[in-house]
Design a protein around this motif. Structure first.
Motif, PDB file in Angstrom:
ATOM      1  N   ASP A 136     -25.016 -39.912 -53.969  1.00  0.00           N
ATOM      2  CA  ASP A 136     -24.556 -38.739 -54.713  1.00  0.00           C
ATOM      3  C   ASP A 136     -23.233 -39.040 -55.404  1.00  0.00           C
ATOM      4  N   ALA A 137     -22.784 -38.099 -56.207  1.00  0.00           N
ATOM      5  CA  ALA A 137     -21.557 -38.292 -56.976  1.00  0.00           C
ATOM      6  C   ALA A 137     -20.320 -38.381 -56.096  1.00  0.00           C
ATOM      7  N   ALA A 138     -20.433 -37.924 -54.842  1.00  0.00           N
ATOM      8  CA  ALA A 138     -19.307 -38.024 -53.919  1.00  0.00           C
ATOM      9  C   ALA A 138     -19.073 -39.470 -53.472  1.00  0.00           C
ATOM     10  N   GLY A 139     -20.048 -40.326 -53.715  1.00  0.00           N
ATOM     11  CA  GLY A 139     -19.872 -41.740 -53.417  1.00  0.00           C
ATOM     12  C   GLY A 139     -20.096 -42.111 -51.975  1.00  0.00           C
ATOM     13  N   ARG A 140     -21.077 -41.481 -51.341  1.00  0.00           N
ATOM     14  CA  ARG A 140     -21.384 -41.805 -49.953  1.00  0.00           C
ATOM     15  C   ARG A 140     -22.784 -42.406 -49.832  1.00  0.00           C
ATOM     16  N   THR A 141     -22.947 -43.249 -48.818  1.00  0.00           N
ATOM     17  CA  THR A 141     -24.267 -43.787 -48.524  1.00  0.00           C
ATOM     18  C   THR A 141     -25.117 -42.699 -47.877  1.00  0.00           C
ATOM     19  N   LEU A 142     -26.410 -42.967 -47.717  1.00  0.00           N
ATOM     20  CA  LEU A 142     -27.286 -41.989 -47.079  1.00  0.00           C
ATOM     21  C   LEU A 142     -26.832 -41.668 -45.659  1.00  0.00           C
ATOM     22  N   SER A 143     -26.277 -42.650 -44.968  1.00  0.00           N
ATOM     23  CA  SER A 143     -25.796 -42.416 -43.603  1.00  0.00           C
ATOM     24  C   SER A 143     -24.411 -41.781 -43.586  1.00  0.00           C
ATOM     25  N   GLY A 144     -23.822 -41.527 -44.762  1.00  0.00           N
ATOM     26  CA  GLY A 144     -22.621 -40.713 -44.840  1.00  0.00           C
ATOM     27  C   GLY A 144     -21.307 -41.426 -45.076  1.00  0.00           C
ATOM     28  N   GLN A 145     -21.312 -42.748 -45.146  1.00  0.00           N
ATOM     29  CA  GLN A 145     -20.050 -43.472 -45.313  1.00  0.00           C
ATOM     30  C   GLN A 145     -19.541 -43.431 -46.744  1.00  0.00           C
ATOM     31  N   THR A 146     -18.218 -43.399 -46.874  1.00  0.00           N
ATOM     32  CA  THR A 146     -17.602 -43.601 -48.177  1.00  0.00           C
ATOM     33  C   THR A 146     -17.711 -45.072 -48.548  1.00  0.00           C
ATOM     34  N   VAL A 147     -17.496 -45.367 -49.821  1.00  0.00           N
ATOM     35  CA  VAL A 147     -17.519 -46.755 -50.279  1.00  0.00           C
ATOM     36  C   VAL A 147     -16.480 -47.584 -49.531  1.00  0.00           C
ATOM     37  N   GLU A 148     -15.296 -47.006 -49.327  1.00  0.00           N
ATOM     38  CA  GLU A 148     -14.217 -47.740 -48.646  1.00  0.00           C
ATOM     39  C   GLU A 148     -14.593 -48.033 -47.199  1.00  0.00           C
ATOM     40  N   ALA A 149     -15.187 -47.064 -46.507  1.00  0.00           N
ATOM     41  CA  ALA A 149     -15.595 -47.274 -45.115  1.00  0.00           C
ATOM     42  C   ALA A 149     -16.719 -48.293 -45.022  1.00  0.00           C
ATOM     43  N   PHE A 150     -17.635 -48.247 -45.985  1.00  0.00           N
ATOM     44  CA  PHE A 150     -18.716 -49.236 -46.035  1.00  0.00           C
ATOM     45  C   PHE A 150     -18.148 -50.643 -46.150  1.00  0.00           C
ATOM     46  N   CYS A 151     -17.187 -50.815 -47.032  1.00  0.00           N
ATOM     47  CA  CYS A 151     -16.563 -52.126 -47.219  1.00  0.00           C
ATOM     48  C   CYS A 151     -15.931 -52.617 -45.917  1.00  0.00           C
ATOM     49  N   VAL A 152     -15.191 -51.748 -45.261  1.00  0.00           N
ATOM     50  CA  VAL A 152     -14.546 -52.111 -43.997  1.00  0.00           C
ATOM     51  C   VAL A 152     -15.589 -52.535 -42.969  1.00  0.00           C
ATOM     52  N   SER A 153     -16.714 -51.837 -42.934  1.00  0.00           N
ATOM     53  CA  SER A 153     -17.723 -52.040 -41.904  1.00  0.00           C
ATOM     54  C   SER A 153     -18.448 -53.378 -41.985  1.00  0.00           C
ATOM     55  N   VAL A 154     -18.462 -53.992 -43.163  1.00  0.00           N
ATOM     56  CA  VAL A 154     -19.234 -55.234 -43.313  1.00  0.00           C
ATOM     57  C   VAL A 154     -18.379 -56.473 -43.544  1.00  0.00           C
ATOM     58  N   MET A 155     -17.068 -56.314 -43.590  1.00  0.00           N
ATOM     59  CA  MET A 155     -16.211 -57.472 -43.871  1.00  0.00           C
ATOM     60  C   MET A 155     -16.251 -58.535 -42.779  1.00  0.00           C
ATOM     61  N   HIS A 156     -16.649 -58.148 -41.562  1.00  0.00           N
ATOM     62  CA  HIS A 156     -16.744 -59.148 -40.492  1.00  0.00           C
ATOM     63  C   HIS A 156     -17.814 -60.200 -40.806  1.00  0.00           C
ATOM     64  N   GLY A 157     -18.737 -59.866 -41.705  1.00  0.00           N
ATOM     65  CA  GLY A 157     -19.781 -60.810 -42.091  1.00  0.00           C
ATOM     66  C   GLY A 157     -19.305 -61.880 -43.054  1.00  0.00           C
ATOM     67  N   LYS A 158     -18.030 -61.810 -43.463  1.00  0.00           N
ATOM     68  CA  LYS A 158     -17.416 -62.782 -44.388  1.00  0.00           C
ATOM     69  C   LYS A 158     -18.265 -62.986 -45.645  1.00  0.00           C
ATOM     70  N   PRO A 159     -18.547 -61.902 -46.356  1.00  0.00           N
ATOM     71  CA  PRO A 159     -19.388 -62.033 -47.545  1.00  0.00           C
ATOM     72  C   PRO A 159     -18.691 -62.783 -48.670  1.00  0.00           C
ATOM     73  N   TRP A 160     -19.490 -63.422 -49.485  1.00  0.00           N
ATOM     74  CA  TRP A 160     -18.981 -64.049 -50.722  1.00  0.00           C
ATOM     75  C   TRP A 160     -18.694 -62.958 -51.743  1.00  0.00           C
ATOM     76  N   SER A 161     -19.519 -61.908 -51.715  1.00  0.00           N
ATOM     77  CA  SER A 161     -19.287 -60.783 -52.613  1.00  0.00           C
ATOM     78  C   SER A 161     -19.726 -59.493 -51.943  1.00  0.00           C
ATOM     79  N   ILE A 162     -19.180 -58.396 -52.438  1.00  0.00           N
ATOM     80  CA  ILE A 162     -19.618 -57.073 -51.996  1.00  0.00           C
ATOM     81  C   ILE A 162     -19.764 -56.219 -53.241  1.00  0.00           C
ATOM     82  N   GLY A 163     -20.740 -55.323 -53.231  1.00  0.00           N
ATOM     83  CA  GLY A 163     -20.953 -54.536 -54.439  1.00  0.00           C
ATOM     84  C   GLY A 163     -21.803 -53.315 -54.203  1.00  0.00           C
TER      85      GLY A 163
END
Length: 455
Positions: free
Chosen positions: A225-252
């Motif tokens: 939605d326009a609020a910028g949340r995933t279906l499970s309810g996370q903001t984009v910023e929280a999503f980024c924080v949640s997956v950084m332990h995976g040491k991605p080459w990119s996030i998007g």
């Protein structure tokens, strides 16, 4: 040079191009049930029309022609036709036992096409696609039972492991976890990939030393939605924080709203991501018939705003996009420099402890103490212990909700009591808590002396 070294060098010089939609292009071939079945699945007991992934086995020339159309349009990285090629999604067609085989075939078709167009001046790469699966680990399938789940972590991890194994065995250079609507699913994928690569490094130390198993990981979420949340309810910023332990080459971000409406969310991600940023949106929003009408010129014009503002390193298209869209994006992207990762993010100089629930929590000495709510600890609250023993979970949840409303930044949850089945109580309470956005917006501190309860 290793694949990672090549990609790092290229992404420092220019914006890299992904491909566009696979499903949109497959639809143009008007394939029949017989086409999907081929000889391999001639006597399969279930209808297979719509199972696009098996076309890598039954119609590889069709899939190769789509890959090659995108390569001619300028794609640096093509994505395997494996979005639903996991045991969980393939179970809908009773093909769960063929997941590894389909992923190998998907990677091989893409690999052959990429190699055909790759040159020293413009090397081409294959991203092995791991889709979100057809089930979610964070959301109940039953509105009357918010604590229910249709899939377990172990099932997700096993499915992703098998798919990733097939993609790498088939020749993928990169692994991309994409269209993530539930971050817990993505975490299971990350865990599976790490397990697979650790095993391969242990079995082949010389290959590991040469960088053979240093597989770049791309992670791409989707908002609803326009609020910028995933279906499970996370903001984009929280999503980024949640997956950084995976040491991605990119996030998007991909799919969802179309480039024009996706802009503010890509901008938010660009501000905080310590890695490369990608975007491959839909060609606008679907019309009332489910079709995408946005032209190549219009879509590329919207994406140009990402490029002008230095938000991205990698761009492409998702639903509704075609080789014409990618060609127009490639033409425009050639005029812009890639996003520069802010030095303080790249170096870690500005690193702070950042946690997330549905929203991020920055642990910063300048802010002061972080309040941890302890009343959801059976060792410290007789009331909470009694409610859990009596399985009065609605009342137990109200304790957590009250703590968050009172200012708790984290809630501590402990079920260590001799008269409790701690793993079961922990899982049930957390499933219910994570279904309540007022509680789930803050991080949870899982507190136990028992590994089985923590797991």
């Amino acid at each position: 040079m290793t694949i990672r070294e090549q990609l790092d060098a290229l992404s420092a010089e220019r914006i890299l191009l992904l491909d566009g939609a696979m499903g949109t292009m497959i639809q143009k071939f008007n394939l029949s049930e017989a086409d999907f079945r081929g000889n391999e699945f001639l006597h399969h007991t279930k209808p297979l029309s719509g199972c696009n992934d098996i076309l890598c086995i039954t119609k590889p020339a069709v899939i190769a022609s789509i890959h090659q159309a995108y390569l001619r349009a300028g794609s640096d990285i093509i994505e395997t036709n494996s979005f639903n090629a996991n045991a969980i999604s393939l179970a809908d067609y009773d093909l769960q036992d063929r997941a590894y085989e389909i992923n190998v075939a998907a990677a091989r078709v893409a690999r052959e096409s990429a190699d055909r167009y790759s040159t020293g001046a413009k090397p081409r790469f294959v991203a092995g696609i791991l889709g979100p699966t057809s089930k979610t680990a964070s959301i109940s399938p039953d509105v009357n039972d918010p604590g229910a789940r249709s899939v377990t972590w172990d099932e997700l991890e096993a499915a992703y492991y098998d798919s990733a194994r097939g993609l790498l065995d088939g020749g993928a250079d990169i692994l991309m976890i994409e269209t993530i609507f539930d971050t817990l699913n993505a975490k299971a994928a990350i865990s599976a990939i790490q397990k697979l690569l650790d095993e391969r490094c242990s079995a082949d130390p010389e290959g590991a030393a040469a960088g053979r198993y240093d597989v770049p990981l791309m992670i791409s979420g989707t908002i609803v939605d326009a609020a910028g949340r995933t279906l499970s309810g996370q903001t984009v910023e929280a999503f980024c924080v949640s997956v950084m332990h995976g040491k991605p080459w990119s996030i998007g971000l991909n799919c969802s709203l179309g480039a024009e409406r996706l802009y503010p969310h890509v901008a938010a991600l660009s501000e905080i991501a310590p890695v490369l940023v990608s975007a491959h949106p839909n060609a606008g929003l679907p019309n009332r018939f489910g079709q995408y009408d946005e032209s190549a010129q219009t879509m590329a014009g919207h994406i140009e705003t990402f490029l002008k503002d230095g938000l991205v390193n990698i761009v492409g298209g998702c639903c509704g996009s075609t080789p014409a869209h990618i060609a127009e994006i490639a033409r425009i992207a050639a005029n812009y420099k890639p996003r520069k990762i802010p030095e303080e993010l790249a170096s870690g100089a500005a690193a702070k402890t950042v946690l997330s629930g549905l929203e991020p929590l920055v642990v910063d000495p300048a802010v002061g103490f972080i309040d941890v709510g302890e009343r959801t600890n059976v060792a410290g609250s007789r009331k909470f212990l009694r409610l859990i023993k009596e399985e009065r979970y609605d009342e137990a949840l109200s304790i957590a909700r009250e703590m968050v409303e009172a200012g708790a930044s984290i809630i501590d949850v402990c079920m260590d009591d001799a008269l409790l089945d701690a793993p079961r109580a922990m899982q049930k309470f957390l499933n219910l808590a994570l279904a309540d956005p007022e509680i789930a917006r803050v991080p949870v501190m899982v507190d136990s002396s028992r590994w089985e309860a923590i797991e």
